[in-house]
Design a protein around this motif. Structure first.
Motif, PDB file in Angstrom:
ATOM      1  N   GLU A  99      -4.372 -10.694   4.317  1.00  0.00           N
ATOM      2  CA  GLU A  99      -4.414  -9.308   3.837  1.00  0.00           C
ATOM      3  C   GLU A  99      -5.515  -8.484   4.504  1.00  0.00           C
ATOM      4  N   LEU A 100      -6.226  -9.061   5.464  1.00  0.00           N
ATOM      5  CA  LEU A 100      -7.402  -8.397   6.023  1.00  0.00           C
ATOM      6  C   LEU A 100      -7.119  -7.755   7.373  1.00  0.00           C
ATOM      7  N   SER A 101      -7.879  -6.705   7.654  1.00  0.00           N
ATOM      8  CA  SER A 101      -7.836  -6.062   8.967  1.00  0.00           C
ATOM      9  C   SER A 101      -9.143  -6.254   9.725  1.00  0.00           C
ATOM     10  N   VAL A 102     -10.112  -6.972   9.129  1.00  0.00           N
ATOM     11  CA  VAL A 102     -11.391  -7.268   9.779  1.00  0.00           C
ATOM     12  C   VAL A 102     -11.625  -8.776   9.696  1.00  0.00           C
ATOM     13  N   PRO A 103     -12.524  -9.317  10.521  1.00  0.00           N
ATOM     14  CA  PRO A 103     -12.777 -10.762  10.523  1.00  0.00           C
ATOM     15  C   PRO A 103     -13.361 -11.258   9.199  1.00  0.00           C
ATOM     16  N   LEU A 104     -13.162 -12.546   8.962  1.00  0.00           N
ATOM     17  CA  LEU A 104     -13.622 -13.200   7.735  1.00  0.00           C
ATOM     18  C   LEU A 104     -14.590 -14.313   8.087  1.00  0.00           C
ATOM     19  N   CYS A 105     -15.686 -14.391   7.346  1.00  0.00           N
ATOM     20  CA  CYS A 105     -16.652 -15.473   7.459  1.00  0.00           C
ATOM     21  C   CYS A 105     -16.535 -16.372   6.232  1.00  0.00           C
ATOM     22  N   VAL A 106     -16.419 -17.657   6.461  1.00  0.00           N
ATOM     23  CA  VAL A 106     -16.332 -18.648   5.380  1.00  0.00           C
ATOM     24  C   VAL A 106     -17.745 -18.995   4.931  1.00  0.00           C
ATOM     25  N   TYR A 107     -17.997 -18.839   3.653  1.00  0.00           N
ATOM     26  CA  TYR A 107     -19.332 -19.057   3.095  1.00  0.00           C
ATOM     27  C   TYR A 107     -19.371 -20.422   2.412  1.00  0.00           C
ATOM     28  N   ASP A 108     -19.980 -21.389   3.080  1.00  0.00           N
ATOM     29  CA  ASP A 108     -20.111 -22.748   2.575  1.00  0.00           C
ATOM     30  C   ASP A 108     -21.471 -22.859   1.896  1.00  0.00           C
ATOM     31  N   ASN A 109     -21.472 -22.789   0.570  1.00  0.00           N
ATOM     32  CA  ASN A 109     -22.728 -22.731  -0.185  1.00  0.00           C
ATOM     33  C   ASN A 109     -22.641 -23.639  -1.409  1.00  0.00           C
ATOM     34  N   PRO A 110     -22.672 -24.964  -1.191  1.00  0.00           N
ATOM     35  CA  PRO A 110     -22.426 -25.888  -2.302  1.00  0.00           C
ATOM     36  C   PRO A 110     -23.456 -25.812  -3.415  1.00  0.00           C
ATOM     37  N   LYS A 119     -20.361 -20.071   7.740  1.00  0.00           N
ATOM     38  CA  LYS A 119     -21.771 -20.032   7.332  1.00  0.00           C
ATOM     39  C   LYS A 119     -22.075 -21.342   6.634  1.00  0.00           C
ATOM     40  N   ILE A 120     -22.705 -22.272   7.372  1.00  0.00           N
ATOM     41  CA  ILE A 120     -22.940 -23.604   6.820  1.00  0.00           C
ATOM     42  C   ILE A 120     -24.303 -23.667   6.140  1.00  0.00           C
ATOM     43  N   PRO A 121     -24.461 -24.604   5.202  1.00  0.00           N
ATOM     44  CA  PRO A 121     -25.792 -24.808   4.609  1.00  0.00           C
ATOM     45  C   PRO A 121     -26.675 -25.562   5.599  1.00  0.00           C
ATOM     46  N   GLY A 122     -27.822 -25.994   5.161  1.00  0.00           N
ATOM     47  CA  GLY A 122     -28.772 -26.623   6.064  1.00  0.00           C
ATOM     48  C   GLY A 122     -28.231 -27.854   6.769  1.00  0.00           C
ATOM     49  N   ILE A 134     -26.037 -20.949  10.786  1.00  0.00           N
ATOM     50  CA  ILE A 134     -26.883 -21.704   9.866  1.00  0.00           C
ATOM     51  C   ILE A 134     -27.432 -20.786   8.779  1.00  0.00           C
ATOM     52  N   SER A 135     -27.379 -21.234   7.537  1.00  0.00           N
ATOM     53  CA  SER A 135     -28.145 -20.570   6.481  1.00  0.00           C
ATOM     54  C   SER A 135     -29.270 -21.535   6.114  1.00  0.00           C
ATOM     55  N   GLY A 136     -29.749 -21.566   4.899  1.00  0.00           N
ATOM     56  CA  GLY A 136     -30.841 -22.486   4.606  1.00  0.00           C
ATOM     57  C   GLY A 136     -32.023 -22.240   5.522  1.00  0.00           C
ATOM     58  N   ASP A 137     -32.769 -21.162   5.265  1.00  0.00           N
ATOM     59  CA  ASP A 137     -33.809 -20.691   6.175  1.00  0.00           C
ATOM     60  C   ASP A 137     -34.786 -21.763   6.661  1.00  0.00           C
ATOM     61  N   PRO A 138     -35.229 -22.709   5.827  1.00  0.00           N
ATOM     62  CA  PRO A 138     -36.194 -23.692   6.324  1.00  0.00           C
ATOM     63  C   PRO A 138     -35.679 -24.524   7.496  1.00  0.00           C
ATOM     64  N   GLU A 181     -24.679 -20.698  16.515  1.00  0.00           N
ATOM     65  CA  GLU A 181     -24.751 -19.454  17.283  1.00  0.00           C
ATOM     66  C   GLU A 181     -25.524 -18.346  16.586  1.00  0.00           C
ATOM     67  N   LEU A 182     -25.721 -18.468  15.280  1.00  0.00           N
ATOM     68  CA  LEU A 182     -26.449 -17.411  14.580  1.00  0.00           C
ATOM     69  C   LEU A 182     -27.114 -17.954  13.330  1.00  0.00           C
ATOM     70  N   TRP A 183     -28.051 -17.149  12.844  1.00  0.00           N
ATOM     71  CA  TRP A 183     -28.790 -17.464  11.622  1.00  0.00           C
ATOM     72  C   TRP A 183     -28.430 -16.425  10.583  1.00  0.00           C
ATOM     73  N   TYR A 184     -27.815 -16.874   9.484  1.00  0.00           N
ATOM     74  CA  TYR A 184     -27.563 -16.039   8.313  1.00  0.00           C
ATOM     75  C   TYR A 184     -28.809 -16.139   7.442  1.00  0.00           C
ATOM     76  N   SER A 185     -29.653 -15.099   7.459  1.00  0.00           N
ATOM     77  CA  SER A 185     -31.035 -15.254   7.030  1.00  0.00           C
ATOM     78  C   SER A 185     -31.407 -14.460   5.790  1.00  0.00           C
ATOM     79  N   VAL A 186     -31.986 -15.153   4.816  1.00  0.00           N
ATOM     80  CA  VAL A 186     -32.610 -14.509   3.659  1.00  0.00           C
ATOM     81  C   VAL A 186     -33.914 -13.835   4.091  1.00  0.00           C
TER      82      VAL A 186
END
Length: 297
Positions: A123-134, A159-162, A189-193, A204-209
């Motif tokens: 249903e989307l017209s823009v890209p989707l990012c999968v948020y893996d945040n267990p 978007k993977i966790p650490g 990568i998420s999980g800033d530490p 390829e990128l950092w999803y950063s708090v």
């Protein structure tokens, strides 16, 4: 937009709801720092605590004040119907991408999560990012499920966790996932530490708090890693070890919210009730740490 630093700002709150004026200032700071993208209404942005109208307004404000920086908007909700409503609102606001976590009340199984992404992606017209945040969703993605979802139309990033702290183990983990997903789907990568470790391992990128409040500090680490200077990236991360320890102890959103309050960038309290930022003793520790680190906004 799925490379470099994706900065995730707070959505500051007050008694009436989201504080639009303060939120705009945070977005404008990110735009001035020239981050690679902005992630509005992520976990740090308290998306799960806002109603549909508030989320639509925040999405519009983020896009309007981000300048040329592309904005990704979180659309997670407990029902597919609501996710689709939120996706429509975010796309109408001008979001360049959408971020979706498998939010639930009843625990979800793998087939239910796949169907969520399948139904939404069509249903989307823009890209989707999968948020893996267990840690938040209590759902554990397998690499096989990631592979299935990554082949859906429009899926552009995961978007993977650490990753593991050991650099070789981290590299092997990223390579395992990379082998199973299409080459056009980025791994962030998420999980800033563990951001430096993840970037050095091939993310390829950092999803950063941290980048949502201190973008220039986060950019320095990101640029070093992506330029191949792994030692510099790790050194910059080691310098932040006391802050990472506070993230582990209290949760990154609480620590960043308290930092924003201490530095006068938002009014206190800025988190949606019943969430609370740090107590007085913890704030004293954080204030001393911020003074020592002199992080760059």
């Amino acid at each position: 937009m799925f490379s470099g630093l994706s900065a995730f700002p707070l959505t500051p709150m007050n008694a009436a709801g989201p504080d639009d004026v303060t939120f705009v200032r945070l977005i404008e700071n990110l735009a001035e720092a020239n981050v690679d993208s902005i992630g509005a209404l992520g976990s740090t942005g308290s998306y799960a605590y806002l109603n549909r109208a508030e989320r639509a307004r925040i999405a519009r404000l983020a896009v309007q004040h981000a300048g040329p920086v592309p904005v990704m908007v979180g659309i997670g909700a407990t029902s597919t119907r609501e996710v689709l409503h939120l996706a429509e609102d975010a796309q109408q606001a001008g979001a360049k991408a959408l971020l979706l976590a498998p939010v639930s009340y009843q625990p979800l199984n793998s087939e239910e999560v796949y169907e969520l992404y399948r139904n939404v992606s069509h249903e989307l017209s823009v890209p989707l990012c999968v948020y893996d945040n267990p840690r938040t969703t209590r759902f554990e993605f397998s690499d096989e499920l990631h592979a299935r979802i990554a082949r859906l139309p429009g899926v552009a990033s995961i978007k993977i966790p650490g990753v593991p702290a050991d650099p070789q183990a981290a590299k092997e983990r990223v390579e395992r996932l990379r082998k199973q997903i299409p080459s056009h789907v980025s791994i962030g990568i998420s999980g800033d530490p563990l951001a430096a470790t993840g970037l050095n391992a091939g993310c390829e990128l950092w999803y950063s708090v941290l980048g949502g409040l201190f973008p220039r500090t986060a950019l320095a680490l990101t640029r070093a890693a992506l330029a191949g200077d792994s030692e510099q990236a790790e050194q910059l991360s080691r310098e932040l070890t006391p802050l990472w320890e506070m993230f582990h102890q209290h949760g990154s959103a609480r620590v960043v919210a308290a930092a924003a309050e201490l530095l006068g960038h938002v009014e206190a309290p800025c988190l949606p009730a019943p969430l609370q930022a740090l107590n007085n003793t913890e704030r004293t520790t954080l204030a001393a740490l911020l003074d020592k680190l002199a992080l760059s906004r």
